[in-house]
Design a protein around this motif. Structure first.
Motif, PDB file in Angstrom:
ATOM      1  N   VAL A  76     -55.365  45.146 -75.172  1.00 24.74           N
ATOM      2  CA  VAL A  76     -54.939  44.348 -74.010  1.00 24.74           C
ATOM      3  C   VAL A  76     -54.746  45.213 -72.767  1.00 24.74           C
ATOM      4  CG1 VAL A  76     -53.868  42.518 -75.367  1.00 24.74           C
ATOM      5  CG2 VAL A  76     -52.503  44.520 -74.704  1.00 24.74           C
ATOM      6  N   GLY A  77     -54.907  46.540 -72.900  1.00 26.04           N
ATOM      7  CA  GLY A  77     -54.816  47.422 -71.739  1.00 26.04           C
ATOM      8  C   GLY A  77     -53.450  48.068 -71.555  1.00 26.04           C
ATOM      9  N   LYS A  78     -52.769  48.365 -72.642  1.00 24.42           N
ATOM     10  CA  LYS A  78     -51.434  48.975 -72.547  1.00 24.42           C
ATOM     11  C   LYS A  78     -51.504  50.385 -71.940  1.00 24.42           C
ATOM     12  CE  LYS A  78     -50.615  48.493 -76.961  1.00 24.42           C
ATOM     13  NZ  LYS A  78     -51.877  47.814 -77.370  1.00 24.42           N
ATOM     14  N   SER A  79     -52.415  51.184 -72.474  1.00 19.69           N
ATOM     15  CA  SER A  79     -52.520  52.574 -72.003  1.00 19.69           C
ATOM     16  C   SER A  79     -52.969  52.635 -70.543  1.00 19.69           C
ATOM     17  CB  SER A  79     -53.504  53.350 -72.880  1.00 19.69           C
ATOM     18  OG  SER A  79     -53.078  53.355 -74.227  1.00 19.69           O
ATOM     19  N   SER A  80     -53.941  51.799 -70.180  1.00 19.17           N
ATOM     20  CA  SER A  80     -54.419  51.803 -68.786  1.00 19.17           C
ATOM     21  C   SER A  80     -53.336  51.309 -67.840  1.00 19.17           C
ATOM     22  CB  SER A  80     -55.677  50.933 -68.655  1.00 19.17           C
ATOM     23  OG  SER A  80     -55.403  49.586 -69.006  1.00 19.17           O
ATOM     24  N   LEU A  81     -52.461  50.418 -68.324  1.00 19.08           N
ATOM     25  CA  LEU A  81     -51.351  49.944 -67.491  1.00 19.08           C
ATOM     26  C   LEU A  81     -50.388  51.089 -67.183  1.00 19.08           C
ATOM     27  CD1 LEU A  81     -49.723  47.646 -66.162  1.00 19.08           C
ATOM     28  CD2 LEU A  81     -48.612  47.293 -68.366  1.00 19.08           C
ATOM     29  N   LEU A  82     -50.065  51.889 -68.194  1.00 21.18           N
ATOM     30  CA  LEU A  82     -49.179  53.032 -67.967  1.00 21.18           C
ATOM     31  C   LEU A  82     -49.818  54.045 -67.028  1.00 21.18           C
ATOM     32  CD1 LEU A  82     -47.685  53.652 -71.546  1.00 21.18           C
ATOM     33  CD2 LEU A  82     -46.578  52.597 -69.570  1.00 21.18           C
ATOM     34  N   ASN A  83     -51.105  54.297 -67.200  1.00 23.55           N
ATOM     35  CA  ASN A  83     -51.819  55.218 -66.309  1.00 23.55           C
ATOM     36  C   ASN A  83     -51.770  54.729 -64.864  1.00 23.55           C
ATOM     37  OD1 ASN A  83     -52.526  57.000 -68.346  1.00 23.55           O
ATOM     38  ND2 ASN A  83     -54.482  55.984 -68.765  1.00 23.55           N
ATOM     39  N   ALA A  84     -51.897  53.407 -64.687  1.00 25.22           N
ATOM     40  CA  ALA A  84     -51.856  52.838 -63.339  1.00 25.22           C
ATOM     41  C   ALA A  84     -50.463  52.994 -62.729  1.00 25.22           C
ATOM     42  CB  ALA A  84     -52.254  51.364 -63.391  1.00 25.22           C
ATOM     43  N   LEU A  85     -49.428  52.850 -63.552  1.00 21.36           N
ATOM     44  CA  LEU A  85     -48.046  52.979 -63.060  1.00 21.36           C
ATOM     45  C   LEU A  85     -47.760  54.403 -62.589  1.00 21.36           C
ATOM     46  CD1 LEU A  85     -45.961  50.866 -65.616  1.00 21.36           C
ATOM     47  CD2 LEU A  85     -46.235  50.395 -63.177  1.00 21.36           C
ATOM     48  N   ILE A  86     -48.180  55.388 -63.373  1.00 26.78           N
ATOM     49  CA  ILE A  86     -47.864  56.780 -63.018  1.00 26.78           C
ATOM     50  C   ILE A  86     -48.940  57.413 -62.146  1.00 26.78           C
ATOM     51  CG2 ILE A  86     -46.482  57.111 -65.092  1.00 26.78           C
ATOM     52  CD1 ILE A  86     -48.777  58.424 -66.449  1.00 26.78           C
ATOM     53  N   GLU A  87     -50.067  56.658 -61.946  1.00 26.87           N
ATOM     54  CA  GLU A  87     -51.166  57.097 -61.097  1.00 26.87           C
ATOM     55  C   GLU A  87     -51.793  58.399 -61.592  1.00 26.87           C
ATOM     56  OE1 GLU A  87     -49.722  57.216 -57.102  1.00 26.87           O
ATOM     57  OE2 GLU A  87     -49.169  55.101 -57.072  1.00 26.87           O
ATOM     58  N   LYS A  88     -51.837  58.520 -62.926  1.00 26.04           N
ATOM     59  CA  LYS A  88     -52.472  59.663 -63.572  1.00 26.04           C
ATOM     60  C   LYS A  88     -53.126  59.191 -64.869  1.00 26.04           C
ATOM     61  CE  LYS A  88     -49.203  63.249 -62.041  1.00 26.04           C
ATOM     62  NZ  LYS A  88     -48.216  64.265 -62.519  1.00 26.04           N
ATOM     63  N   GLN A  89     -54.169  59.885 -65.303  1.00 28.73           N
ATOM     64  CA  GLN A  89     -54.808  59.550 -66.571  1.00 28.73           C
ATOM     65  C   GLN A  89     -54.140  60.360 -67.696  1.00 28.73           C
ATOM     66  OE1 GLN A  89     -57.246  57.139 -67.077  1.00 28.73           O
ATOM     67  NE2 GLN A  89     -56.649  56.653 -64.967  1.00 28.73           N
ATOM     68  N   VAL A  90     -52.928  59.962 -68.025  1.00 28.86           N
ATOM     69  CA  VAL A  90     -52.139  60.660 -69.044  1.00 28.86           C
ATOM     70  C   VAL A  90     -52.416  60.087 -70.431  1.00 28.86           C
ATOM     71  CG1 VAL A  90     -49.805  61.139 -69.875  1.00 28.86           C
ATOM     72  CG2 VAL A  90     -50.336  61.317 -67.428  1.00 28.86           C
ATOM     73  N   PHE A  91     -52.466  58.762 -70.506  1.00 31.65           N
ATOM     74  CA  PHE A  91     -52.659  58.086 -71.798  1.00 31.65           C
ATOM     75  C   PHE A  91     -54.143  57.785 -71.980  1.00 31.65           C
ATOM     76  CE2 PHE A  91     -48.353  57.156 -70.402  1.00 31.65           C
ATOM     77  CZ  PHE A  91     -47.608  57.512 -71.530  1.00 31.65           C
ATOM     78  N   LYS A  92     -54.657  58.165 -73.123  1.00 26.88           N
ATOM     79  CA  LYS A  92     -56.090  58.048 -73.388  1.00 26.88           C
ATOM     80  C   LYS A  92     -56.516  56.591 -73.482  1.00 26.88           C
ATOM     81  CE  LYS A  92     -59.659  59.836 -76.496  1.00 26.88           C
ATOM     82  NZ  LYS A  92     -59.925  60.624 -77.732  1.00 26.88           N
ATOM     83  N   THR A  93     -57.605  56.264 -72.817  1.00 26.74           N
ATOM     84  CA  THR A  93     -58.168  54.908 -72.863  1.00 26.74           C
ATOM     85  C   THR A  93     -59.635  54.993 -73.243  1.00 26.74           C
ATOM     86  OG1 THR A  93     -58.766  54.944 -70.506  1.00 26.74           O
ATOM     87  CG2 THR A  93     -56.583  54.078 -71.077  1.00 26.74           C
TER      88      THR A  93
END
Length: 441
Positions: free
Chosen positions: A61-78
């Motif tokens: 459902v896009g959990k990891s990409s949501l977190l990446n968008a919040l912190i504005e970094k590609q921290v969580f792998k998608t």
């Protein structure tokens, strides 16, 4: 919204003082060691003002990409392949919030992760319960598995913010229909549900000069969610920490009571049997109804106090009498049909005893089965009172031992304007209580 000034300090003080009053045995300390360590961890978070926010939802459902968008970094792998997150991962959010020293964002595996072992799923869910705010992510109309998960979290008093991802895929009319359907399916919540619309990883299709179609990444659309989180955390961050600590303390107290009731079940049955026999013999011998009733209340009060001491769940004398009064009304010893039976039997027995001089004692013979019937009623009523008393110990909250629940209830009542779903569902909890009858004597 009540003022949250010094709330963490007050909450921590109450929890620490409450733990001292429990008088845990060495067996209980060992049995509940993990849960007690969790509680200490939560109290420590409360003291340090460190909030944990987790994302939860179905696979893909896009959990990891949501977190990446919040912190504005590609921290969580998608990845385009669903179920990329296999283990729990966390990241310290650098954003500054009022009154809090640290915000930790946590990514978790999907609810319906393929090949996930039940034990692993349980561990992930328990870890999720330790977090203070849950962003429950969906990407379309809500499904049965998502509704079940939300209800399960609400039973645990978990604060939830519903996040509807991929809103860029629908037009305005479609979006309204989806939101309307979600709201309808969540109608059991009985309050307005806040839904944050986001597009954590939107893409746009473009036709190239050679006629091929390529999909290009666009900027995330999460401004509304960011604003909501900013307001929720600034206004209620400390409150969320308190709720989570009190929730865990209340959960521990419930398990402690269940363990004590089960461990003392046989002893409780023996104690109730002794009081039943004592009351039955008194009722059978004594010819005066009112004496029977008042003596019975005194006997039942003593039984409740003895049971409370046996279980290590204290109840004072006045509270015990009030409990007996309610229980007596419930099982109809002092009301309804049974009181009528008692009056009839007692009147008949009294007449037969008074008539004994005129009948040469022959009327005393029929009085015997009447006395036996009264004794049987007394035994039945005493057993029911003992069982109901144990049930009340299981589900009730007193001012001393139940302080976490009382404070939690107070916070929830005083903060009804929270823009999150928060599970104060006593009607849901009552269903689980009905399945605890095996703990009763």
């Amino acid at each position: 919204m009540i003022k949250n000034i010094n709330m963490p300090k007050k909450c921590k003080f109450i929890l620490n003082e409450w733990k001292k009053t429990l008088n845990l045995t060495n067996y209980e300390k060992k049995k509940f060691e993990t849960l007690l360590n969790q509680l200490d961890f939560q109290i420590n978070k409360l003291e340090k003002k460190e909030l944990q926010i987790s994302v939860y939802g179905r696979v893909g459902v896009g959990k990891s990409s949501l977190l990446n968008a919040l912190i504005e970094k590609q921290v969580f792998k998608t990845d385009i392949i669903n179920g990329n997150t296999k283990k729990i991962k966390s990241y310290k959010w650098g954003k500054v919030f009022k009154s809090l020293n640290k915000i930790e964002l946590i990514d978790s595996p999907g609810i319906d992760e393929i090949n996930k072992h039940k034990r692993e799923e349980e561990i992930n869910f328990n870890y999720l319960l330790d977090t203070d705010l849950i962003l429950f992510v969906i990407d379309s109309d809500i499904t049965r598995i998502e509704l079940d998960s939300i209800e399960k979290l609400l039973k645990q008093n978990k604060p939830i913010l519903i996040v509807l991802n991929r809103c860029d895929q629908w037009n305005e009319r479609e979006t309204k229909l989806i939101i309307s359907s979600i709201t309808k399916k969540l109608s059991f919540y009985k309050q307005k549900v806040e839904i944050a619309l986001v597009a954590s990883s939107p893409r746009e299709a473009k036709i190239k000069l050679d006629g091929t179609v390529r999909s290009y990444q666009k900027s995330p659309k999460i401004d509304f969610l960011k604003s909501e989180l900013q307001d929720i955390i600034d206004q209620s961050g400390e409150l969320l920490l308190c709720i989570n600590s009190l929730r865990l303390a209340d959960q521990f107290y419930k398990l402690l009571k269940e363990n004590r009731l089960l461990k003392k079940k046989e002893a409780a049955q023996s104690l109730i049997g002794k009081y039943a026999a004592f009351k039955a013999s008194g009722v059978a011998i004594n010819p005066f109804l009112m004496v029977d009733l008042f003596a019975g209340i005194g006997c039942d009060s003593a039984l409740v106090i003895q049971l409370s001491q046996l279980y290590g769940l204290e109840v004072g004398g006045s509270a015990a009498r009030e409990l007996v009064k309610k229980l007596s009304l419930q099982n109809s010893l002092l009301g309804g049909v049974q009181i009528g039976i008692q009056i009839t039997l007692n009147f008949l027995k009294h007449i037969l005893i008074l008539a004994s001089p005129l009948t040469g004692g022959l009327s005393l013979a029929p009085a015997t089965p009447v006395a036996i019937a009264q004794a049987a009623l007394a035994i039945h009523a005493t057993k029911r009172i003992g069982r109901h008393a144990a049930y009340k110990f299981l589900i009730s909250t007193n001012r001393k031992d139940g302080r976490p629940r009382l404070m939690l209830d107070y916070l929830l009542r005083k903060n009804t304007d929270l823009r999150i779903m928060l599970g104060d569902f006593r009607f849901l909890a009552s269903k689980s209580n009905k399945n605890k009858k095996h703990l009763l004597p």
